[in-house]
Design a protein around this motif. Sequence first.
Motif, PDB file in Angstrom:
ATOM      1  N   ARG A 130       0.783  -1.178  -0.029  1.00 34.71           N
ATOM      2  CA  ARG A 130       0.006  -0.027   0.002  1.00 34.71           C
ATOM      3  C   ARG A 130       0.866   1.358   0.007  1.00 34.71           C
ATOM      4  NH1 ARG A 130      -3.692  -2.639   4.586  1.00 34.71           N
ATOM      5  NH2 ARG A 130      -1.852  -3.435   5.268  1.00 34.71           N
ATOM      6  N   ASN A 131       2.061   1.124   0.268  1.00 31.49           N
ATOM      7  CA  ASN A 131       3.065   2.393   0.277  1.00 31.49           C
ATOM      8  C   ASN A 131       3.523   2.563  -1.234  1.00 31.49           C
ATOM      9  OD1 ASN A 131       4.455   0.096   0.515  1.00 31.49           O
ATOM     10  ND2 ASN A 131       6.032   1.003   1.563  1.00 31.49           N
ATOM     11  N   SER A 144       1.656   1.339  -3.954  1.00 31.87           N
ATOM     12  CA  SER A 144       0.554   1.106  -5.029  1.00 31.87           C
ATOM     13  C   SER A 144      -0.759   1.639  -4.626  1.00 31.87           C
ATOM     14  CB  SER A 144       0.145  -0.320  -5.403  1.00 31.87           C
ATOM     15  OG  SER A 144       1.434  -1.075  -5.628  1.00 31.87           O
ATOM     16  N   PRO A 145      -1.255   2.375  -5.530  1.00 28.32           N
ATOM     17  CA  PRO A 145      -2.634   2.919  -5.153  1.00 28.32           C
ATOM     18  C   PRO A 145      -3.590   1.962  -4.560  1.00 28.32           C
ATOM     19  CG  PRO A 145      -2.405   2.707  -7.710  1.00 28.32           C
ATOM     20  CD  PRO A 145      -1.150   2.511  -6.856  1.00 28.32           C
ATOM     21  N   ILE A 146      -4.669   2.582  -4.159  1.00 25.41           N
ATOM     22  CA  ILE A 146      -5.640   1.818  -3.392  1.00 25.41           C
ATOM     23  C   ILE A 146      -6.484   0.787  -4.389  1.00 25.41           C
ATOM     24  CG2 ILE A 146      -7.342   3.398  -3.507  1.00 25.41           C
ATOM     25  CD1 ILE A 146      -6.759   0.760  -0.717  1.00 25.41           C
ATOM     26  N   TRP A 147      -6.775   1.329  -5.663  1.00 22.72           N
ATOM     27  CA  TRP A 147      -7.556   0.916  -6.503  1.00 22.72           C
ATOM     28  C   TRP A 147      -6.634  -0.495  -7.234  1.00 22.72           C
ATOM     29  CZ3 TRP A 147      -4.869   0.311 -11.240  1.00 22.72           C
ATOM     30  CH2 TRP A 147      -3.857   1.448 -11.640  1.00 22.72           C
ATOM     31  N   LEU A 148      -5.422  -0.486  -6.869  1.00 26.96           N
ATOM     32  CA  LEU A 148      -4.481  -1.533  -7.469  1.00 26.96           C
ATOM     33  C   LEU A 148      -4.255  -2.523  -6.266  1.00 26.96           C
ATOM     34  CD1 LEU A 148      -2.961  -2.967  -9.509  1.00 26.96           C
ATOM     35  CD2 LEU A 148      -1.036  -1.551  -9.201  1.00 26.96           C
ATOM     36  N   SER A 149      -3.861  -2.272  -5.067  1.00 24.42           N
ATOM     37  CA  SER A 149      -3.282  -2.690  -3.802  1.00 24.42           C
ATOM     38  C   SER A 149      -4.799  -3.550  -3.406  1.00 24.42           C
ATOM     39  CB  SER A 149      -2.876  -2.135  -2.764  1.00 24.42           C
ATOM     40  OG  SER A 149      -3.699  -1.158  -2.180  1.00 24.42           O
ATOM     41  N   GLU A 181       5.986  -2.824   2.623  1.00 27.73           N
ATOM     42  CA  GLU A 181       5.427  -1.872   3.660  1.00 27.73           C
ATOM     43  C   GLU A 181       6.101  -1.325   4.664  1.00 27.73           C
ATOM     44  OE1 GLU A 181       0.678  -2.878   2.655  1.00 27.73           O
ATOM     45  OE2 GLU A 181       1.674  -3.486   4.408  1.00 27.73           O
TER      46      GLU A 181
END
Length: 256
Positions: free
Chosen positions: A93-94, A96-101, A155
Amino acid sequence: MRADPFPPNWPLRIGVGIAVLYVAYASTQLGLDADRLLRGFGEGGRFIARMFPPNFARWELLVEGMLESLQIAVLSSVLGILVSLPLGLMAARNLSPIWLSAPTRGVIAVCRSLHYVIVAILFVKALGFGALAGVAALTVASMGFIAKLFAEAIEEISMKQVEAVRATGASAGGVLLYGVLPQVASRFIGFCIYQLDSNLRNSTLVGIVGAGGIGGTLFAAFKRFDYDFVCAILLSIIALIFLAEVISGRIRAALR
């Protein structure tokens, strides 16, 4: 009046009490009793007596099954690790964006949700009996384990080093190569060694459901009541696992 420095933790006490009551209730529902346990020990002793001395006369069949299990373990580990690398990067998550992670973590959770024996049964139904089903099942298991740990390791890295590499104008690949991987390389290698060791043990079990390896030979010997050959197989599996443990231990020590 002075306050109690160690006040009772009533939620914890209530939780422990409920757990104890449920264990007692579950024990009554499963038919657990001392007489049955004692009879089981007696039957177990007679069963073990029938396994000795071990019979290594069919060593060719034994070696063939062990080599197939070893091949299944190595192939599934390599494939699982190769797929886990991009999955772990996408799940961090640090980076990649939330829509990918978020969806990537969902895929990893699905891989981890089913036991590898259940996955092996599904692949046996889909692909048929043989080593291919075992490789596919353990590859899925490896993906769930390695990708999750790799994402968590990423992360925990220091973003200062990543930002420093980005400040030089490096591409995304350069940031990963010089800013991320040096911080997690040793841990990732340790994860991979552990997964290879785990797959070596697991590959001896998936054969019981028809996914190749020494497990199929072991199951066939059990069905024939060929217990002295069963003992030979079990001793061989134990020796192989001990050897793998020694080798992996030396590799871990060399990487420290």
